[in-house]
Design an enzyme around this catalytic site. Structure first.
Site, short mmCIF file in Angstrom:
data_model
loop_
_atom_site.label_atom_id
_atom_site.label_comp_id
_atom_site.label_asym_id
_atom_site.label_seq_id
_atom_site.Cartn_x
_atom_site.Cartn_y
_atom_site.Cartn_z
N ASN A 110 -0.75 -7.63 -11.80
CA ASN A 110 -1.08 -6.76 -12.77
C ASN A 110 -0.29 -7.16 -13.90
OD1 ASN A 110 0.79 -4.13 -13.73
ND2 ASN A 110 1.43 -4.84 -11.82
N PHE A 114 2.08 -0.76 -19.24
CA PHE A 114 2.59 0.73 -19.55
C PHE A 114 1.56 1.56 -20.06
CE2 PHE A 114 7.37 -0.11 -19.82
CZ PHE A 114 7.51 -0.38 -18.41
N SER A 177 9.64 -4.55 -15.99
CA SER A 177 8.40 -4.83 -16.04
C SER A 177 8.11 -6.37 -16.88
CB SER A 177 7.38 -3.45 -16.72
OG SER A 177 6.41 -4.22 -16.93
N ASN A 179 5.36 -6.87 -18.22
CA ASN A 179 4.34 -6.76 -19.20
C ASN A 179 4.55 -5.92 -20.45
OD1 ASN A 179 2.55 -7.80 -17.15
ND2 ASN A 179 2.82 -5.98 -15.99
N THR A 180 5.64 -5.69 -20.87
CA THR A 180 6.22 -5.45 -22.01
C THR A 180 7.02 -6.42 -22.65
OG1 THR A 180 5.65 -3.10 -21.71
CG2 THR A 180 7.16 -3.67 -23.58
N LYS A 211 15.99 0.06 -12.46
CA LYS A 211 15.17 -0.76 -11.60
C LYS A 211 15.11 -2.30 -12.06
CE LYS A 211 10.57 -0.87 -10.00
NZ LYS A 211 9.11 -0.06 -9.74
N ASN A 240 11.22 -4.70 -9.11
CA ASN A 240 9.78 -4.63 -9.54
C ASN A 240 9.07 -5.86 -9.10
OD1 ASN A 240 7.65 -4.02 -11.51
ND2 ASN A 240 9.64 -3.09 -12.72
C1 LIG Z 1 -0.84 -1.69 -10.48
C2 LIG Z 1 0.73 -1.63 -10.64
C3 LIG Z 1 1.27 -1.05 -11.37
C4 LIG Z 1 2.59 -0.98 -11.44
N1 LIG Z 1 3.27 -0.15 -12.46
C5 LIG Z 1 4.72 -0.11 -12.47
C6 LIG Z 1 5.19 0.99 -13.55
O1 LIG Z 1 4.49 1.24 -14.42
N2 LIG Z 1 6.73 0.93 -13.52
C7 LIG Z 1 7.37 0.45 -12.69
O2 LIG Z 1 8.46 0.51 -12.79
N3 LIG Z 1 6.76 -0.56 -11.63
C8 LIG Z 1 5.62 -0.59 -11.68
N4 LIG Z 1 4.79 -1.42 -10.76
C9 LIG Z 1 5.71 -2.07 -9.73
C10 LIG Z 1 5.93 -1.30 -8.33
O3 LIG Z 1 6.68 0.07 -8.59
C11 LIG Z 1 6.75 -2.07 -7.34
O4 LIG Z 1 7.96 -2.21 -7.90
C12 LIG Z 1 6.00 -3.55 -7.10
O5 LIG Z 1 4.75 -3.30 -7.18
C13 LIG Z 1 6.58 -4.08 -5.78
O6 LIG Z 1 6.30 -2.96 -4.77
P1 LIG Z 1 4.71 -3.31 -3.87
O7 LIG Z 1 4.94 -4.89 -3.20
O8 LIG Z 1 4.81 -2.42 -2.47
O9 LIG Z 1 3.81 -3.06 -4.76
C14 LIG Z 1 3.55 -1.47 -10.62
C15 LIG Z 1 2.83 -2.23 -9.53
C16 LIG Z 1 1.53 -2.49 -9.56
C17 LIG Z 1 0.85 -2.97 -8.45
#
Ligand SMILES: Cc1cc2nc3c(=O)[nH]c(=O)nc-3n(C[C@H](O)[C@H](O)[C@H](O)COP(=O)(O)O)c2cc1C
Length: 350
Positions: A110, A114, A177, A179-180, A211, A240
């Site tokens: 992704n 934000f 993140s 993406n910022t 995080k 993350n």
């Molecule tokens: C579509 C998407 C959006 C996410 N948005 C955020 C976010 O806004 N803030 C954040 O701290 N992590 C965000 N994450 C990261 C997740 O919280 C997590 O740390 C990461 O995906 C690893 O866990 P997973 O393998 O179970 O997805 C996002 C992940 C995905 C897939």
């Protein structure tokens, strides 16, 4: 319970993944999904940061960015929900498409950037929930980010913390993140120290976590752990999404953004393990990255996680996954002779 998600998966995978996520939010909001029988096992209950978690499986940040479905998520069997990331001002995020399934790898990329409704609207929603007598028991975290056009990062985190500190059980400073632009640079020792000192002060004693990314070097991890211990940060979320594309075969593997899901499991668990060592088990850790089964949740706990979270697993397993993981964890604890999940934390290090 019937795994109805298996039946709808062929349809879901035809949809753009962000659209599927939007439908999931709508379905949860309107209680259109079957609500499972509550599952409770005293072995899964723990106290972390003085909070009671009915089970250790949480919804990771990014799914309920605006705090719209906290109670429906808790009803589905999650022990806690992390809302966000929320920035001070509302922002639209990056152009679409910006979320991709890596079906063959069971991963996700992704680059949402934000997208969220801003702290004011989210705070009002949290306030409404807190004054509603029908809310579900469960822990709620609030994950904070900074706006893309803000050059003073600290000001944004402090604004989010000040508005949100009385509305959630814990707060998260998200500096990981991808993406910022520039966000991950806040993980460097000097920048992180200034940020966390200001955040600690603004939080006025509220539980405050940071995080981190799974892509840090040994030296960077050491610096972060030092800063966390030195400045009384209450916990670390490891972690993350990754910029790595190691071992992927799916069609969308070269899309830009952060990668999550199954291919992140191993790396994120090793970072978690190292952070547990570097903090000598003194700081509760949240293990995130690729959890899609009870065995994987258990592996994170043994590596040092007091709690786990997941997001991408839901894309492939549906919302019923939380309940299945808890049931499996319960069986594993029984088999391994642990009277409580707390006894299994960090077991690999003993
Ligand atoms: C579509 C998407 C959006 C996410 N948005 C955020 C976010 O806004 N803030 C954040 O701290 N992590 C965000 N994450 C990261 C997740 O919280 C997590 O740390 C990461 O995906 C690893 O866990 P997973 O393998 O179970 O997805 C996002 C992940 C995905 C897939």
């Amino acid at each position: 319970m019937v795994d109805y998600y298996r039946l709808v998966w062929p349809l879901v995978r035809q949809l753009d993944s962000e659209r599927a996520h939007g439908l999931a939010i709508t379905a949860l909001k309107n209680r259109l999904l079957p609500i499972p029988e509550p599952f409770g096992d005293p072995r899964l209950v723990s106290r972390v940061w003085g909070l009671t978690f009915v089970n250790p499986v949480g919804l990771a940040a990014g799914f309920d960015k605006n705090g719209e479905v906290i109670d429906p998520i808790l009803e589905q069997g999650f022990g806690f929900v992390e809302v966000g990331s929320v920035t001070p001002k509302a922002q639209p995020g990056n152009p679409k498409p910006r979320m991709f399934r890596l079906v063959d790898d069971r991963g996700v990329i992704n680059r949402l950037g934000f997208n969220n409704q801003g702290i004011e609207r989210v705070a009002e929603r949290l306030e409404r929930r807190l004054s509603s007598p029908g809310r579900m028991p469960g822990v709620v975290g609030l994950n904070l980010g900074k706006n893309k056009d803000q050059s003073d990062a600290i000001a944004d985190y402090v604004a989010g913390i000040e508005r949100g500190r009385d509305l959630a059980d814990y707060l998260v400073v998200n500096v990981s993140s991808p993406n910022t632009p520039g966000l991950r640079a806040l993980q460097g020792r000097a920048a992180l120290t200034s940020l966390l000192v200001a955040a600690r002060q603004a939080a006025r004693g509220k539980t405050l976590l940071v995080k981190i990314a799974p892509d840090l070097t040994e030296d960077e991890l050491r610096d972060i752990c030092d800063v966390v211990l030195e400045h009384g940060i209450d916990g670390i979320i490891c972690g993350n999404t990754t910029l790595s594309r190691e071992g992927l075969t799916s069609r969308h593997r070269d899309e830009q953004g952060g990668m999550s899901g199954e291919p992140l499991f191993r790396r994120s668990t090793e970072v978690l393990r190292r952070v547990y060592e570097l903090t000598t088990g003194r700081v509760p850790l949240v293990g995130v990255g690729g959890v899609a089964s009870g065995a994987q949740a258990y592996a994170k706990i043994r590596a040092g996680a007091s709690l786990v979270q997941l997001y991408s697993g839901l894309v492939y397993g549906g919302i019923g996954l939380a309940l299945r993981i808890n049931q499996e964890l319960s069986r594993i604890l029984e088999k391994q002779g642990f009277a409580s999940i707390t006894d299994a934390i960090g077991a690999d290090h003993r």
